[in-house]
Scaffold this active site. Structure first.
Site, short mmCIF file in Angstrom:
data_model
loop_
_atom_site.label_atom_id
_atom_site.label_comp_id
_atom_site.label_asym_id
_atom_site.label_seq_id
_atom_site.Cartn_x
_atom_site.Cartn_y
_atom_site.Cartn_z
N TYR A 41 0.51 -1.37 -0.14
CA TYR A 41 0.54 0.06 -0.02
C TYR A 41 0.89 1.12 -0.23
O TYR A 41 1.80 1.13 0.05
CB TYR A 41 -0.79 0.35 1.01
N ARG A 44 8.18 4.74 -4.74
CA ARG A 44 8.39 2.94 -3.04
C ARG A 44 7.13 2.42 -3.74
O ARG A 44 7.70 1.08 -3.38
CB ARG A 44 7.86 4.55 -1.82
N ARG A 57 -7.36 -20.78 -1.42
CA ARG A 57 -6.47 -20.69 -0.66
C ARG A 57 -5.36 -21.96 -0.87
O ARG A 57 -5.48 -22.62 -0.66
CB ARG A 57 -7.18 -20.41 1.09
N HIS A 104 -1.28 -21.41 -0.17
CA HIS A 104 0.63 -19.85 0.15
C HIS A 104 0.42 -19.68 -1.51
O HIS A 104 1.21 -18.81 -1.37
CB HIS A 104 1.07 -20.44 0.59
N LYS A 110 6.81 -1.40 2.33
CA LYS A 110 5.11 -0.87 2.52
C LYS A 110 3.86 -2.02 1.92
O LYS A 110 2.95 -2.06 1.76
CB LYS A 110 5.20 0.35 2.39
N GLU A 162 12.94 2.80 14.02
CA GLU A 162 11.34 3.78 13.40
C GLU A 162 10.75 3.44 15.12
O GLU A 162 10.75 2.67 15.02
CB GLU A 162 11.30 3.57 12.56
N LEU A 199 11.17 1.59 7.52
CA LEU A 199 10.13 2.13 5.82
C LEU A 199 11.48 3.44 5.48
O LEU A 199 11.22 4.24 6.47
CB LEU A 199 8.58 2.18 6.24
C1 LIG Z 1 6.72 1.91 10.02
C2 LIG Z 1 6.64 3.28 8.74
N1 LIG Z 1 7.61 4.11 8.89
C3 LIG Z 1 7.31 5.07 8.66
C4 LIG Z 1 6.26 5.75 7.92
C5 LIG Z 1 6.36 7.22 7.40
O1 LIG Z 1 6.18 6.88 5.90
P1 LIG Z 1 5.70 8.07 5.58
O2 LIG Z 1 6.63 9.57 5.45
O3 LIG Z 1 6.08 8.00 4.30
O4 LIG Z 1 4.25 8.95 5.84
C6 LIG Z 1 5.01 5.46 7.82
C7 LIG Z 1 3.89 5.53 7.45
O5 LIG Z 1 3.21 5.41 7.20
C8 LIG Z 1 5.60 3.63 8.37
O6 LIG Z 1 4.04 3.02 8.86
#
Ligand SMILES: Cc1ncc(COP(=O)(O)O)c(C=O)c1O
Length: 287
Positions: A35, A54, A102, A104, A149, A181, A205
């Site tokens: 997403y 991304r 279903r 995997h 993501k 993070e 991320l």
């Molecule tokens: C785990 C995680 N880290 C960092 C971010 C920040 O990313 P962005 O600046 O692209 O929103 C997000 C955003 O949803 C996130 O889910």
């Protein structure tokens, strides 16, 4: 707000109450999808090419073909944005590996499911900008592909709930003694006037706001360093911030129930926040 907003599902714009996906969708069964969330300021997407790059990276990471060109994505997004009754929006979109019996292993010849919705952009309140927010800390127990993501967000959901349980905004995580993070944000610290950020590796991320903040800091001449940050360093830092598409940059002023620093957003944060506010429309005009 409209309680039956218009969303996009597999080529159609329709009220959310009429948007239906199969119970066999692999997004539902396996969390098998990726997403994006793009902030929209005054109906203009912020850094859309970065978000689409991304998305491609995430799709490549899960071996799913991109169902649209960037031009197609942009036109779907703009159409959905145009049809909402508010100007500042957060456009969420996801692509799953579609509906199949279903199993995997990847199904063959199954079209992906593409869903998009747009909500008012929930930017931090003035009070949060002025006073900062509280976080809790935890050991990062998520998988080793946090750079993708994906919609499989259970690890992040459980992390966020730790914060919610304590009335805090976020959970800041450490893996093997180093800062990674937060549950839905990147984390930056300030040590001796220099912004220090963990490198973009498989444990965080690659945030679009993290990149934007670093670019803006460079342009504004604020010293910046990209390197691993130990837990001890982070907890003793002069300032700690969150960054994300919906938080922009936000100061952390309470950690695990105790005031962080002097309990107020620091001077580097205040400067960075102003820089962010002035750079934001500039970037928008030139994007
Ligand atoms: C785990 C995680 N880290 C960092 C971010 C920040 O990313 P962005 O600046 O692209 O929103 C997000 C955003 O949803 C996130 O889910």
């Amino acid at each position: 707000m409209d309680n039956d907003p218009l969303v996009y599902l597999n080529g159609k714009y329709l009220p959310v109450s009429q948007a239906h996906v199969s119970v066999l969708d692999r997004g539902f069964i396996y969390g098998d999808g990726v997403y994006e969330l793009v902030p929209i300021y005054g109906r203009e997407p912020f850094r859309l090419p970065h978000h689409l790059a991304r998305l491609q990276r995430s799709l490549d990471g899960i071996r799913l073909a991109n169902p649209h060109t960037n031009a197609q994505w942009e036109s779907i997004i703009r159409e959905l944005v145009a049809r909402q009754p508010f100007d500042d929006q957060g456009v969420y979109f996801q692509v799953t590996r579609g509906a199949a019996k279903r199993d995997h292993s990847f199904p063959k010849g199954v079209p992906p499911t593409v869903f998009m919705m747009s909500n008012p952009l929930p930017l931090p309140s003035r009070e949060q900008v002025d006073n900062g927010v509280a976080v809790v800390t935890a050991d990062d127990n998520r998988w080793h592909r946090c750079d993708l993501k994906t919609i499989s967000l259970l690890g992040n959901v459980l992390m966020r709930q730790l914060a919610t349980d304590e009335g805090a905004a976020e959970t800041v995580m450490f893996r093997d003694g180093f800062l990674t993070e937060a549950s839905a944000s990147n984390v930056l610290v300030v040590i001796g006037g220099t912004i220090v950020v963990p490198p973009k590796d498989n444990h965080i991320l690659p945030g679009i706001t993290y990149d934007a903040t670093m670019e803006f800091a460079r342009e504004a001449g604020i010293p910046l360093e990209v390197r691993a940050v130990s837990k001890a360093e982070a907890l003793a830092a002069d300032e700690m911030w969150l960054s994300s598409s919906t938080k922009e940059v936000l100061a952390i002023t309470t950690v695990d129930g105790k005031p962080f620093g002097n309990g107020k957003p620091g001077p580097v944060f205040r400067r960075m926040w102003s820089v962010f506010q002035t750079m934001k429309p500039k970037v928008r005009q030139t994007a």
